[in-house]
Design a protein around this motif. Structure first.
Motif, mmCIF file in Angstrom:
data_model
loop_
_atom_site.group_PDB
_atom_site.id
_atom_site.type_symbol
_atom_site.label_atom_id
_atom_site.label_comp_id
_atom_site.label_asym_id
_atom_site.label_seq_id
_atom_site.Cartn_x
_atom_site.Cartn_y
_atom_site.Cartn_z
ATOM 1 N N ALA A 40 0.419 -1.361 0.049
ATOM 2 C CA ALA A 40 -0.109 0.126 0.015
ATOM 3 C C ALA A 40 1.465 1.241 -0.159
ATOM 4 O O ALA A 40 0.930 1.924 0.091
ATOM 5 N N GLY A 41 2.575 1.088 0.009
ATOM 6 C CA GLY A 41 2.611 2.444 0.114
ATOM 7 C C GLY A 41 3.473 2.854 1.109
ATOM 8 O O GLY A 41 3.962 4.054 2.003
ATOM 9 N N ASP A 42 3.501 2.144 2.775
ATOM 10 C CA ASP A 42 2.788 2.684 4.109
ATOM 11 C C ASP A 42 3.799 2.390 4.334
ATOM 12 O O ASP A 42 4.936 0.825 4.000
ATOM 13 N N PRO A 43 5.340 2.860 4.862
ATOM 14 C CA PRO A 43 6.382 2.064 5.596
ATOM 15 C C PRO A 43 6.523 0.576 6.802
ATOM 16 O O PRO A 43 5.192 0.451 7.364
ATOM 17 N N VAL A 44 7.444 -0.071 6.310
ATOM 18 C CA VAL A 44 6.947 -1.315 7.762
ATOM 19 C C VAL A 44 7.703 -1.238 8.541
ATOM 20 O O VAL A 44 9.216 -1.178 8.452
ATOM 21 N N PRO A 45 7.765 -1.034 10.015
ATOM 22 C CA PRO A 45 8.159 -0.226 10.995
ATOM 23 C C PRO A 45 8.854 -2.166 11.163
ATOM 24 O O PRO A 45 9.921 -1.283 12.557
ATOM 25 N N ASP A 46 9.151 -2.630 10.947
ATOM 26 C CA ASP A 46 9.444 -3.844 11.901
ATOM 27 C C ASP A 46 10.129 -4.921 11.471
ATOM 28 O O ASP A 46 9.817 -5.958 11.126
ATOM 29 N N ALA A 47 10.040 -4.929 9.599
ATOM 30 C CA ALA A 47 11.295 -5.474 8.077
ATOM 31 C C ALA A 47 12.995 -5.560 9.258
ATOM 32 O O ALA A 47 13.443 -4.710 10.016
ATOM 33 N N LEU A 48 13.386 -6.457 9.334
ATOM 34 C CA LEU A 48 15.216 -6.287 8.805
ATOM 35 C C LEU A 48 15.303 -6.909 7.698
ATOM 36 O O LEU A 48 15.260 -7.838 6.370
ATOM 37 N N LEU A 49 16.480 -6.861 7.220
ATOM 38 C CA LEU A 49 17.635 -6.566 6.458
ATOM 39 C C LEU A 49 18.765 -6.948 6.475
ATOM 40 O O LEU A 49 19.267 -6.562 7.636
ATOM 41 N N GLU A 50 19.480 -8.337 5.978
ATOM 42 C CA GLU A 50 20.811 -8.585 5.648
ATOM 43 C C GLU A 50 21.225 -8.023 4.834
ATOM 44 O O GLU A 50 20.867 -8.833 3.117
ATOM 45 N N PHE A 51 22.243 -7.926 4.487
ATOM 46 C CA PHE A 51 23.354 -7.770 3.934
ATOM 47 C C PHE A 51 24.903 -8.248 3.416
ATOM 48 O O PHE A 51 25.222 -8.559 4.717
ATOM 49 N N TRP A 52 25.502 -8.681 2.378
ATOM 50 C CA TRP A 52 26.417 -9.265 1.885
ATOM 51 C C TRP A 52 27.816 -8.655 0.861
ATOM 52 O O TRP A 52 26.044 -8.290 0.213
ATOM 53 N N GLN A 53 28.083 -8.713 0.879
ATOM 54 C CA GLN A 53 28.661 -7.635 -0.374
ATOM 55 C C GLN A 53 30.323 -8.298 -0.503
ATOM 56 O O GLN A 53 30.917 -8.757 1.204
ATOM 57 N N ALA A 54 31.109 -7.748 -1.191
ATOM 58 C CA ALA A 54 32.267 -8.248 -1.754
ATOM 59 C C ALA A 54 32.962 -7.009 -1.413
ATOM 60 O O ALA A 54 32.638 -5.388 -1.193
#
Length: 174
Positions: A40-54
């Protein structure tokens, strides 16, 4: 034997998964930030993001064991800030915002795994910091969802849209 049915993946992150300095992969490099939005375009206040990079040379091996723990209670108190691991974990705040501090990856992209309420499986995507040959393999109207916007020198914005007209391209690595 049949697999166990999927369950939604959140929200249950506030207790153990985020850790102090989780978004501080490396200092003195770049900042990548953005928001996670629902259909709906609303912010998600309880997401979790994991990042991997070189690392900047394109090496994906990283360095294990950079978290520091309190010697008394064993709680994670942050990173020691010396070794480049190539890994970060960041929860969104109450406004759905997240921030990552890191080095420019030699591969040209940062891999992202998104966990959020209502998802039956986590989602994989990538943040490209500049035009990349891989983006040419996607439909033009979708490729831009993987390209971060350069706001100013060393600062990039990348929003994750879980559904809808602006939905981010997600990958199936299964």
């Amino acid at each position: 034997m049949n697999p166990t049915p999927s369950q939604t993946v959140g929200p249950f992150y506030g207790y153990a998964l985020p850790f102090p300095g989780g978004g501080d992969i490396a200092q003195g490099g770049i900042v990548v930030h953005g928001y996670v939005y629902d259909g709906a375009g609303d912010p998600v206040p309880d997401a979790l993001l994991e990042f991997w990079q070189a690392d900047p040379d394109g090496d994906l091996s990283g360095a294990p064991g950079t978290l520091r723990r309190d010697p008394v209670n064993g709680a994670v108190v942050g990173r020691h800030g010396v070794d480049f691991t190539g890994f970060g974990r960041v929860p969104t705040d109450l406004d759905g915002r997240w921030t990552l501090r890191t080095l420019v990856p030699g591969t040209g992209y940062i891999s992202v795994c998104v966990f959020a309420r209502g998802l039956l499986h986590h989602l994989y995507t990538r943040i490209f910091l500049a035009e990349h040959p891989f983006l040419d393999t996607l439909p033009a109207d979708r490729a831009h969802t993987l390209l971060a916007t350069r706001e100013r020198d060393g600062v990039y914005r990348f929003d994750v849209h879980l559904q809808g007209d602006k939905e981010t391209v997600f990958f199936d690595f299964g």
